[in-house]
Write a protein that holds these residues in place. Structure first.
Motif, PDB file in Angstrom:
ATOM      1  N   UNK A  17      18.394  39.517  45.425  1.00  0.00           N
ATOM      2  CA  UNK A  17      19.089  38.112  45.088  1.00  0.00           C
ATOM      3  C   UNK A  17      20.218  38.517  43.916  1.00  0.00           C
ATOM      4  N   UNK A  18      20.078  39.660  43.217  1.00  0.00           N
ATOM      5  CA  UNK A  18      20.930  40.042  42.362  1.00  0.00           C
ATOM      6  C   UNK A  18      22.604  39.821  42.883  1.00  0.00           C
ATOM      7  N   UNK A  19      23.515  39.242  42.165  1.00  0.00           N
ATOM      8  CA  UNK A  19      24.913  39.300  42.918  1.00  0.00           C
ATOM      9  C   UNK A  19      25.359  40.670  42.343  1.00  0.00           C
ATOM     10  N   UNK A  20      25.264  41.758  42.825  1.00  0.00           N
ATOM     11  CA  UNK A  20      25.614  43.019  42.217  1.00  0.00           C
ATOM     12  C   UNK A  20      27.257  43.359  43.206  1.00  0.00           C
ATOM     13  N   UNK A  21      28.065  44.023  42.737  1.00  0.00           N
ATOM     14  CA  UNK A  21      29.276  44.494  43.568  1.00  0.00           C
ATOM     15  C   UNK A  21      29.637  45.678  42.849  1.00  0.00           C
ATOM     16  N   UNK A  22      30.578  46.403  43.504  1.00  0.00           N
ATOM     17  CA  UNK A  22      31.358  47.627  43.049  1.00  0.00           C
ATOM     18  C   UNK A  22      32.574  47.365  43.561  1.00  0.00           C
ATOM     19  N   UNK A  23      33.597  47.187  42.630  1.00  0.00           N
ATOM     20  CA  UNK A  23      35.102  46.762  42.995  1.00  0.00           C
ATOM     21  C   UNK A  23      35.993  47.983  42.881  1.00  0.00           C
ATOM     22  N   UNK A  24      36.894  48.123  43.695  1.00  0.00           N
ATOM     23  CA  UNK A  24      37.985  49.018  43.632  1.00  0.00           C
ATOM     24  C   UNK A  24      39.201  48.034  43.687  1.00  0.00           C
ATOM     25  N   UNK A  25      39.792  48.143  42.347  1.00  0.00           N
ATOM     26  CA  UNK A  25      41.091  47.538  42.097  1.00  0.00           C
ATOM     27  C   UNK A  25      42.336  48.527  42.135  1.00  0.00           C
ATOM     28  N   UNK A  26      43.265  48.287  42.953  1.00  0.00           N
ATOM     29  CA  UNK A  26      44.415  48.865  43.191  1.00  0.00           C
ATOM     30  C   UNK A  26      45.677  48.449  42.543  1.00  0.00           C
ATOM     31  N   UNK A  27      46.559  48.811  41.736  1.00  0.00           N
ATOM     32  CA  UNK A  27      47.614  48.158  41.204  1.00  0.00           C
ATOM     33  C   UNK A  27      48.867  48.818  41.687  1.00  0.00           C
ATOM     34  N   UNK A  28      49.834  48.130  41.987  1.00  0.00           N
ATOM     35  CA  UNK A  28      51.318  48.831  42.391  1.00  0.00           C
ATOM     36  C   UNK A  28      52.356  48.727  41.189  1.00  0.00           C
ATOM     37  N   UNK A  29      52.888  49.579  40.916  1.00  0.00           N
ATOM     38  CA  UNK A  29      54.093  49.662  39.895  1.00  0.00           C
ATOM     39  C   UNK A  29      55.387  49.915  40.499  1.00  0.00           C
ATOM     40  N   UNK A  30      56.188  49.411  39.769  1.00  0.00           N
ATOM     41  CA  UNK A  30      57.760  49.685  40.019  1.00  0.00           C
ATOM     42  C   UNK A  30      57.926  50.867  39.326  1.00  0.00           C
ATOM     43  N   UNK A  31      59.404  51.112  39.283  1.00  0.00           N
ATOM     44  CA  UNK A  31      59.869  52.382  38.683  1.00  0.00           C
ATOM     45  C   UNK A  31      59.591  52.283  37.385  1.00  0.00           C
TER      46      UNK A  31
END
Length: 197
Positions: A17-31
């Protein structure tokens, strides 16, 4: 995550019941290295009240970033609900990427430099003179950026076509050299191997 060990907990906890998570955050950048957009992809998610909705990604999964628009580079960051008292993540921090592709006009506008522009020599030595050669008669002005294989920008300078510029004292290895026009729109890139003199 599935069973836990001495360093990291079992996701969901003893009762699931523990609300666990593993998250991949992907950021896009300009020049200009500004964040254009970001995308979230849960590699594991136990936040639902329904146990049947809990999962740990175990198969190759397509992550589409098409809605991110035109970006110059990406960064990947992992975060987890399982952290120690100092906020340091206890979940093993790794993921794999395979068959990365660029579609449409997003990302690099033109690919490997062609007959219009050439950057040489390649391979090159640290501290050596390099030349960005343009077609005859053109006196274009460009920006040259070099990135190591981790994606870190290691140098940038203005460069006039058909004139030489001095390479900085870079460590031996492969680098991606991006060529940008005077408005800093990407024209293309070249992989250059740098060695010590």
């Amino acid at each position: 995550m599935e069973n836990g060990d001495s360093a990291a907990k079992k996701f969901g906890g003893v009762n699931g019941t523990d609300p666990d998570w593993l998250l991949l955050t992907i950021k896009g950048y300009n020049y200009a290295s500004e964040v254009v957009d970001s995308a979230l992809f849960y590699l594991a998610d136990f936040r639902s009240d329904t146990a049947a909705n809990h999962y740990i990604v175990q198969d190759w999964t397509i992550v589409k970033l098409k809605n991110m628009g035109r970006v110059d580079s990406l960064s990947f960051t992992l975060s987890s609900s399982d952290v120690d008292s100092n906020g340091k993540m206890r979940t093993t921090a790794y993921f794999c990427v395979d068959q990365f592709s660029i579609e449409g006009t997003g990302g690099i506008r033109k690919q490997e430099l062609n007959g219009r522009l050439s950057l040489f020599p390649n391979p090159a030595e640290a501290g050596e003179q390099m030349t960005l050669k343009d077609f005859p008669g053109n006196d274009g002005h460009y920006f040259i950026q070099a990135y190591d294989m981790s994606g870190r920008k290691v140098f940038e300078r203005k460069a006039a076509s058909n004139q030489s510029f001095l390479l900085p004292e870079l460590l031996s290895g492969n680098y991606i050299f991006k060529i940008l026009d005077k408005e800093k729109a990407i024209i293309g890139y070249r992989k250059i191997n740098i060695s010590q003199p």
